[in-house]
Motif scaffolding. Structure first.
Motif: not given
Length: 434
Positions: A335, A361, A363, A365, A383, A385
């Protein structure tokens, strides 16, 4: 009951001006070195959050195209926390927190999407919980070294160590960290903490994780012990955190977690021959500049689980009655993300309520990588974003109204996107201090 509610409200309204530590967000409730200036004998307070969301996707992402389109709304009380601190003396301090998540506990009828393909089940639980989040006694020795005994926050990642609602911009806590790590993460053990020069540190030895709780959708998050009367302490976890404060307005931190989890299972003989070590490394920063008008935060988490393929095989043999999941566990979870906001009220009136437009923002997974040569595949539908943009309006220094919009891209855009609009209100404060 109405009299009690009125008393609490009056205490809150009459005492918020004295909450200097909370007004700026510079020092959280569980500050490591509470000074005698903050309170003399005891203090009572807490924090709470209310939220509502509109979503354009359905409950099940695990179809060929990802989540189907479904317009729906949700409303909830994510957290209501009561806190109490008491000084036995200037050197011995008791701290407690009781957390009510999503309304508490009870009997609930659930849909098991991830584990049983949408079957209905009735369980003696509810979506929420009542948890003893903190219950510890601190021995204050000096600036450089102090001791803590009991149930405490595990300071892994940015959000766990700064989990109160004024310490992040969005209506909900950042998705990345809270997907792959417990949040709020609290365990029982002993800690050593203090300050050395421009650094502060904390070292912990606490009870570890139960590997039978690990699963696909949130990696080790579901491995926290607590479902039974006592926690296994056969193989405790080691935690370390250090923060640097050498630049005005800047805090840079790093944390480390290590636990050989195999012996912490409720039936540890199932894991004979393995250690299932969990290693987590994190880094984070926060910058507050231009008289706290600019706020920037960032964080990154990397996790590794040893022998995840063997653990998957063992967990897949768990009985339904055990309550343990039967899903693939990844070797690595990742992360990272950041958020930034600026107080636009400062352009017009420095004394006006703060208004922070922000953008975030992330990301993350929980199945970033599966163990090689096991035949196990990482499902790309985990996954994510995510981009979040919104507004924080501080009606009072310790009362914030939030609104935001989040767009999620799933599997690098190979699956249906997800969108949600959220609004919320949150507070934090000490109602009574003596």
């Amino acid at each position: 009951m109405r009299k009690l509610t009125a008393i609490i409200i009056l205490c809150f309204l009459s005492s918020y001006r004295t909450l200097s530590a909370q007004e700026t967000g510079e020092k959280s409730k569980d500050s490591k070195t509470s000074s005698t200036e903050e309170y003399t004998k005891f203090r009572f307070g807490g924090y709470g959050e209310m939220a509502a969301s509109y979503k354009d996707y359905n409950f099940n992402r695990f179809t060929p195209n990802g989540s189907g389109k479904l317009n729906r709304g949700e409303i909830s009380i994510p957290r209501f926390v009561l806190a109490f601190d008491y000084k036995f003396s200037s050197k011995w301090v008791l701290s407690t927190e009781i957390e009510f998540e999503y309304g508490g506990t009870g009997a609930a009828r659930e849909i098991e999407w991830f584990e049983e393909n949408g079957e209905y089940e009735t369980e003696i639980e509810k979506g929420g919980e009542v948890a003893l989040e903190q219950f510890h006694i601190t021995r204050l020795i000096n600036k450089h070294i102090n001791l803590r005994f009991g149930h405490m926050i595990v300071p892994v990642g940015l959000t766990n160590n700064h989990h109160e609602p004024i310490n992040f911009f969005g209506v909900y806590r950042p998705e990345g960290e809270t997907t792959i790590l417990p949040s709020t993460w609290h365990e029982t053990g002993i800690a050593v903490f203090g300050e050395i020069g421009r650094f502060d540190y904390e070292l912990q030895l606490v009870n570890g994780l139960d590997p039978q709780g690990f699963r696909s959708e949130d990696w080790i998050k579901n491995g926290r012990q607590g479902a039974f009367e006592v926690n296994n302490f056969t193989s405790p976890a080691f935690v370390a955190r250090v923060n640097y404060h050498g630049v005005k307005g800047l805090r840079v931190g790093a944390s480390f977690y290590y636990n050989q989890t195999a012996k912490n299972g409720t039936k540890p003989w199932r894991n004979t021959g393995y250690k299932f070590p969990v290693t987590i490394v994190t880094g984070d920063l926060q910058y507050k500049g231009f008289n706290n008008n600019l706020i920037v935060r960032g964080n990154a988490v990397y996790g590794n689980l040893g022998a995840s393929g063997a653990l998957t095989t063992i967990n897949n043999s768990s009985s339904a009655a055990s309550g343990y999941p039967n899903t693939t566990v990844a070797q690595n979870a990742v992360s990272y993300g950041g958020e930034a906001g600026y107080n636009i009220s400062s352009f017009f009136n420095s004394k006006a309520p703060r208004i922070y437009p922000f953008i975030r923002y992330e990301y993350y997974n929980p199945m970033e990588k599966t163990e090689a040569n096991t035949g196990l595949l990482a499902d790309k539908r985990f996954q994510v974003s995510a981009v979040t943009a919104g507004l924080n309006y501080y009606a009072l220094p310790n009362l914030v109204i939030k609104a935001d919009y989040t767009h999620r891209s799933i599997g690098g855009g190979k699956y249906n996107d997800e969108n949600l609009v959220s609004v919320g209100i949150a507070y934090i404060g000490w109602f009574i201090k003596k």
